[in-house]
Motif scaffolding. Structure first.
Motif, PDB file in Angstrom:
ATOM      1  N   LEU A   1      -7.454  -3.321   4.088  1.00  0.00           N
ATOM      2  CA  LEU A   1      -7.583  -3.487   2.526  1.00  0.00           C
ATOM      3  C   LEU A   1      -6.569  -4.823   2.196  1.00  0.00           C
ATOM      4  O   LEU A   1      -5.690  -5.097   2.783  1.00  0.00           O
ATOM      5  N   ASP A   2      -7.444  -5.793   1.418  1.00  0.00           N
ATOM      6  CA  ASP A   2      -6.668  -6.828   0.806  1.00  0.00           C
ATOM      7  C   ASP A   2      -5.525  -6.770   0.020  1.00  0.00           C
ATOM      8  O   ASP A   2      -5.713  -5.648  -0.781  1.00  0.00           O
ATOM      9  N   VAL A   3      -4.385  -7.364   0.098  1.00  0.00           N
ATOM     10  CA  VAL A   3      -3.237  -7.015  -0.711  1.00  0.00           C
ATOM     11  C   VAL A   3      -2.691  -8.348  -1.175  1.00  0.00           C
ATOM     12  O   VAL A   3      -2.544  -9.350  -0.756  1.00  0.00           O
TER      13      VAL A   3
ATOM     14  N   LEU B   1       0.737  -1.228  -0.128  1.00  0.00           N
ATOM     15  CA  LEU B   1      -0.031  -0.020   0.195  1.00  0.00           C
ATOM     16  C   LEU B   1       0.878   1.505   0.027  1.00  0.00           C
ATOM     17  O   LEU B   1       1.713   1.224   0.856  1.00  0.00           O
TER      18      LEU B   1
ATOM     19  N   GLU C   1      -2.732  -6.595  -6.888  1.00  0.00           N
ATOM     20  CA  GLU C   1      -3.807  -5.647  -6.638  1.00  0.00           C
ATOM     21  C   GLU C   1      -4.150  -5.564  -5.137  1.00  0.00           C
ATOM     22  O   GLU C   1      -3.685  -6.223  -4.382  1.00  0.00           O
ATOM     23  N   ILE C   2      -4.852  -4.362  -4.990  1.00  0.00           N
ATOM     24  CA  ILE C   2      -5.213  -3.957  -3.554  1.00  0.00           C
ATOM     25  C   ILE C   2      -6.718  -3.453  -3.676  1.00  0.00           C
ATOM     26  O   ILE C   2      -7.154  -2.919  -4.652  1.00  0.00           O
ATOM     27  N   ASP C   3      -7.533  -3.902  -2.802  1.00  0.00           N
ATOM     28  CA  ASP C   3      -8.792  -3.546  -2.902  1.00  0.00           C
ATOM     29  C   ASP C   3      -8.990  -1.986  -3.064  1.00  0.00           C
ATOM     30  O   ASP C   3      -8.437  -1.256  -2.625  1.00  0.00           O
TER      31      ASP C   3
ATOM     32  N   ASN D   1      -3.621  -8.542   4.278  1.00  0.00           N
ATOM     33  CA  ASN D   1      -4.506  -7.572   4.563  1.00  0.00           C
ATOM     34  C   ASN D   1      -3.782  -6.676   5.548  1.00  0.00           C
ATOM     35  O   ASN D   1      -2.986  -6.850   6.486  1.00  0.00           O
ATOM     36  N   THR D   2      -3.949  -5.265   5.346  1.00  0.00           N
ATOM     37  CA  THR D   2      -3.266  -4.116   5.977  1.00  0.00           C
ATOM     38  C   THR D   2      -3.512  -4.381   7.522  1.00  0.00           C
ATOM     39  O   THR D   2      -2.748  -3.617   8.424  1.00  0.00           O
TER      40      THR D   2
ATOM     41  N   LEU E   1      -1.380   1.842  -5.270  1.00  0.00           N
ATOM     42  CA  LEU E   1      -0.681   0.238  -5.355  1.00  0.00           C
ATOM     43  C   LEU E   1       0.677   0.477  -5.961  1.00  0.00           C
ATOM     44  O   LEU E   1       0.951   0.914  -6.511  1.00  0.00           O
TER      45      LEU E   1
END
Length: 285
Positions: free
Chosen positions: A201-203, A130, A271-273, A216-217, A156
């Motif tokens: 946020l999912d990573v 992130l 990707e990140i949400d 996830n952050t 991202l």
């Protein structure tokens, strides 16, 4: 808002991805997506109003290169070992204070640009992260809440790293962080008002189609707000500066031997949400 910069490298123009997924030209309103824009509430309001009014000209996205979504970056500040899972996978203690390193702004490339494996490298690694873009000048902040208030947007990042250069060659981590093309950013800069909580946020990252990172952050040791606060006591953060906030577990360095470091021809996707997706083919420098 989702802000972009599109066009050939060095000649990008500002753009916006609207709610319908249409790419819109912003060059009639602003000169660039950069720190000056993020620090100018009136200019951001004009862009937002124009987007909502629906009068911005559409761009044909077919074959159009997407560049890094922030121009004229002053500095890129990295945070190391900032996920509990990542620290555990490499056998490191969770740090008691953030670990800092710098990446030169000239390592920044677009989200789908080619990434070059340095000559002599055998330990080039991936790191989905992130990224935080500073929106207002930050000096000696007193709280994490104040830190979050100085965030202009999120994006991202693939914090590509050469582990031998970083760890085994002496000196600082910077040796393994500053090879050319080692900081793909984008595709979008999402303004801070559209990210309600950066700690949920999912990573995810794939290499050649195989899922490698799925974090996830929420697992961050130091939250985004705390990172900004902390950094502001060691350096002045200016609008447009980028902070790369660490990577979750799943990097090549944390895997059993033989570690699957990147080679020419490998394809990395991440990707990140809400922040979009990147795709890079790795080639030899």
């Amino acid at each position: 808002m989702k802000l972009l910069r599109v066009g050939p490298a060095g000649s990008e123009r500002p753009a916006l991805l609207d709610r319908d997924g249409t790419l819109r030209d912003l060059s009639g309103l602003i000169t660039d997506v950069d720190g000056a824009l993020l620090a100018d509430d009136a200019a951001l309001s004009r862009v937002r109003d124009a987007a909502e009014a629906g009068g911005l000209p559409a761009l044909d996205a077919e074959g159009l290169r997407i560049g890094a979504p922030v121009g004229r970056i002053g500095k890129v500040v990295g945070i190391g070992l900032n996920y509990f899972g990542h620290a555990a996978e490499i056998g490191a203690q969770a740090p008691t204070e953030p670990i800092l390193f710098l990446k030169a702004a000239d390592t920044v490339v677009g989200p789908d640009d080619t990434v070059l494996i340095p000559r002599g490298s055998v330990k080039t690694d991936w790191e989905a992260e992130l990224g935080v873009v500073v929106g207002s000048t930050a000096r000696y902040l007193s709280s994490a809440e104040e830190g979050l208030a100085h965030v202009g947007g999120y994006l991202l990042v693939n914090d590509v790293s050469e582990r031998e250069f970083q760890i085994e060659r002496g000196g600082t981590w910077d040796k393994g962080k500053n090879c050319e093309t080692f900081t793909p950013l984008g595709p979008w800069l999402v303004t801070a008002d559209e990210v309600a909580d950066p700690q949920v946020l999912d990573v995810r990252l794939w290499v050649n189609g195989e899922l490698k990172q799925d974090g996830n952050t929420a697992d961050q040791i130091f939250t985004v707000g705390e990172v900004v606060r902390y950094l502001s006591h060691f350096m002045t953060l200016y609008p447009g500066d980028v902070i790369v906030t660490g990577t979750p577990a799943g990097v090549a360095m944390g895997r059993p031997e033989p570690k699957p470091y990147l080679r020419a021809g490998d394809v990395v996707e991440l990707e990140i949400d809400g922040l979009g997706r990147q795709r890079q083919e790795f080639k030899s420098a």
